[in-house]
Design a protein around this motif. Structure first.
Motif, short mmCIF file in Angstrom:
data_model
loop_
_atom_site.label_atom_id
_atom_site.label_comp_id
_atom_site.label_asym_id
_atom_site.label_seq_id
_atom_site.Cartn_x
_atom_site.Cartn_y
_atom_site.Cartn_z
N ASN A 97 -14.54 49.96 0.03
CA ASN A 97 -14.09 48.70 -0.55
C ASN A 97 -12.63 48.40 -0.26
O ASN A 97 -12.22 47.26 -0.16
CB ASN A 97 -14.32 48.72 -2.07
N SER A 98 -11.82 49.44 -0.11
CA SER A 98 -10.39 49.21 0.05
C SER A 98 -9.95 49.02 1.48
O SER A 98 -9.11 48.21 1.77
CB SER A 98 -9.62 50.38 -0.57
N ASN A 99 -10.53 49.79 2.38
CA ASN A 99 -10.06 49.73 3.77
C ASN A 99 -11.20 50.11 4.70
O ASN A 99 -11.65 51.23 4.71
CB ASN A 99 -8.88 50.70 3.95
N ASN A 170 -23.18 49.66 -1.88
CA ASN A 170 -21.85 49.91 -2.43
C ASN A 170 -21.41 51.36 -2.25
O ASN A 170 -20.24 51.67 -2.35
CB ASN A 170 -21.83 49.54 -3.92
N HIS A 171 -22.34 52.22 -2.01
CA HIS A 171 -22.02 53.64 -1.84
C HIS A 171 -21.76 53.92 -0.36
O HIS A 171 -22.52 53.49 0.50
CB HIS A 171 -23.18 54.49 -2.36
N PRO A 172 -20.67 54.65 -0.03
CA PRO A 172 -20.36 54.96 1.38
C PRO A 172 -21.52 55.61 2.14
O PRO A 172 -21.69 55.38 3.32
CB PRO A 172 -19.17 55.92 1.28
N TRP A 177 -25.75 55.37 6.45
CA TRP A 177 -27.16 55.34 6.85
C TRP A 177 -27.49 54.01 7.54
O TRP A 177 -28.20 53.99 8.54
CB TRP A 177 -28.06 55.52 5.64
N PHE A 178 -26.98 52.93 6.96
CA PHE A 178 -27.23 51.61 7.56
C PHE A 178 -26.66 51.56 8.97
O PHE A 178 -27.34 51.11 9.91
CB PHE A 178 -26.60 50.51 6.69
#
Length: 197
Positions: A97-99, A170-172, A177-178
């Motif tokens: 979310n930040s960078n 929302n989870h890294p 995986w995507f």
């Protein structure tokens, strides 16, 4: 070109630009990683780059390939090598979310990418051979314009689809995986064209 041929060209352009391929998969990946607005240069590069490619293919690149088949074979090898490189970059990138480490493709890179996109070559060669019967500049320009018009909603839909997917990731780990899945799809999307040659 009469209205029937123009309608057929529009349908052909619509179907070929909307079906999955390297451009659309990379747009979806970019939309998911950096959202819609940051992907706009990439989108514009596809629209303008593919139309320019159509024009240049129509005025002589196909003839060049007929005289020098080794050029076409060399281009196929370069295309595949570049797509493997892109797939690796996508698979290894991750977003937070930040960078975000993911870098969207620039306008110029997207324009140039059309020349190493096997699906793009297939679309361009087929469109020119089917719809430019009189080998005229007017028909060639019309073909390029129709593809540009059809590419606008296509690139927008694929990028927006990626952006919508980002809300579910929302989870890294999910983003990783995507991205890995998109990298595999990117390579898989060109296999039918490479096998067919």
């Amino acid at each position: 070109m009469d209205y029937t041929q123009l309608g057929s060209l529009a349908v052909f352009a619509f179907v070929t630009t909307f079906t999955p391929g390297p451009n659309n998969i990379m747009l979806m990946t970019s939309g998911a990683n950096v959202r819609f607005v940051r992907t706009i240069p990439h989108m514009l590069g596809i629209v303008i780059g593919f139309s320019l490619m159509l024009l240049l293919v129509g005025v002589g690149v196909t003839e060049l390939f007929q005289h020098y088949p080794i050029l076409h074979q060399s281009l196929q090898i370069i295309c595949m090598a570049y797509l493997i490189y892109l797939a690796c970059k996508i698979a290894l990138s991750h977003s937070s979310n930040s960078n975000s480490q993911y870098q969207p493709m620039s306008f110029l890179s997207a324009v140039l990418f059309q020349w190493v996109n096997p699906k793009g070559w297939s679309m361009a060669l087929t469109a020119i051979s089917l719809f430019n019967q009189y080998a005229s500049w007017l028909q060639l320009t019309l073909i390029a314009l129709v593809f540009a018009l059809m590419n606008v909603p296509s690139v927008s839909v694929w990028t927006a689809a990626g952006k919508q997917l980002s809300f579910w990731m929302n989870h890294p780990r999910y983003i990783r995986w995507f991205n890995a899945g998109m990298a595999i799809l990117l390579l898989a999307s060109v296999l039918p064209m490479l096998i067919g040659n």
